[in-house]
Design an enzyme around this catalytic site. Sequence first.
Site, PDB file in Angstrom:
ATOM      1  N   SER A 237       0.821  -1.216   0.000  1.00 37.44           N
ATOM      2  CA  SER A 237       0.000   0.000   0.000  1.00 37.44           C
ATOM      3  C   SER A 237       0.852   1.263   0.000  1.00 37.44           C
ATOM      4  CB  SER A 237      -0.911   0.023   1.231  1.00 37.44           C
ATOM      5  OG  SER A 237      -1.927  -0.932   1.117  1.00 37.44           O
ATOM      6  N   GLN A 238       0.244   2.331  -0.489  1.00 39.92           N
ATOM      7  CA  GLN A 238       0.842   3.661  -0.430  1.00 39.92           C
ATOM      8  C   GLN A 238       1.110   4.004   1.045  1.00 39.92           C
ATOM      9  OE1 GLN A 238      -1.922   6.484  -1.968  1.00 39.92           O
ATOM     10  NE2 GLN A 238      -0.637   8.258  -1.551  1.00 39.92           N
TER      11      GLN A 238
END
Length: 213
Positions: free
Chosen positions: A64-65
């Site tokens: 994930s970011q």
Amino acid sequence: MKDTYRHQGKRQQLVKTVKKKGITDEKVLGAIGNIPRHLFMDSSFEDHAYQDKAFPIAADQTISQPYTVAFQSELLEIKKGEKVLEVGTGSGYQTAVLCLLGAKVYSIERQRELYKKTKSFLSKLGYRPKYLSFGDGYKGIPEYAPYDKIIVTAGAPEVPRDLLSQLKVGGRLVIPVGTDVQTMTLFIRKSAKEFDKNEFGAFRFVPLLEDKN
């Protein structure tokens, strides 16, 4: 597995980036600044590891970011020693953040290849979740319930009932809800049957896979 001064410098830049986007929890920012994200990714992405972006990992999943990891972690409001269920171990990056926040982490991963890889990798790096499980995230890990906090790191069309039932009264569950685009949603359990629901903006996650068997 090297973590150089250059990597550490890039991490501090990343901390500034997520801070500018609105993350204020110092413990969460400290975890982002501490964890060598480049080691959780394919070496071909190493130069980009401290950009605030999601990247592909094994089994058609993503890491994930960092802003998203920080956002979900901040919403959980973790206190040291709390039992946290993580649905979707993935690369183990979010797991490491939860460990650094002082949580007792119980994590479940649906993809066997990823589960095996991440399990051995986390222990090599010195992160010690209480329990890592291979199985269907929709079902949670009932044998260790109830949990103080639950975090879901993949998108589901609606919140799985099994996960709500495994949350303590007073506990917080953070999940991206939706199909193509998800709305980050926080459920707070008020009583055995009552939940408060709060929504926080649009995000994009890989889908939470359900075992149909």
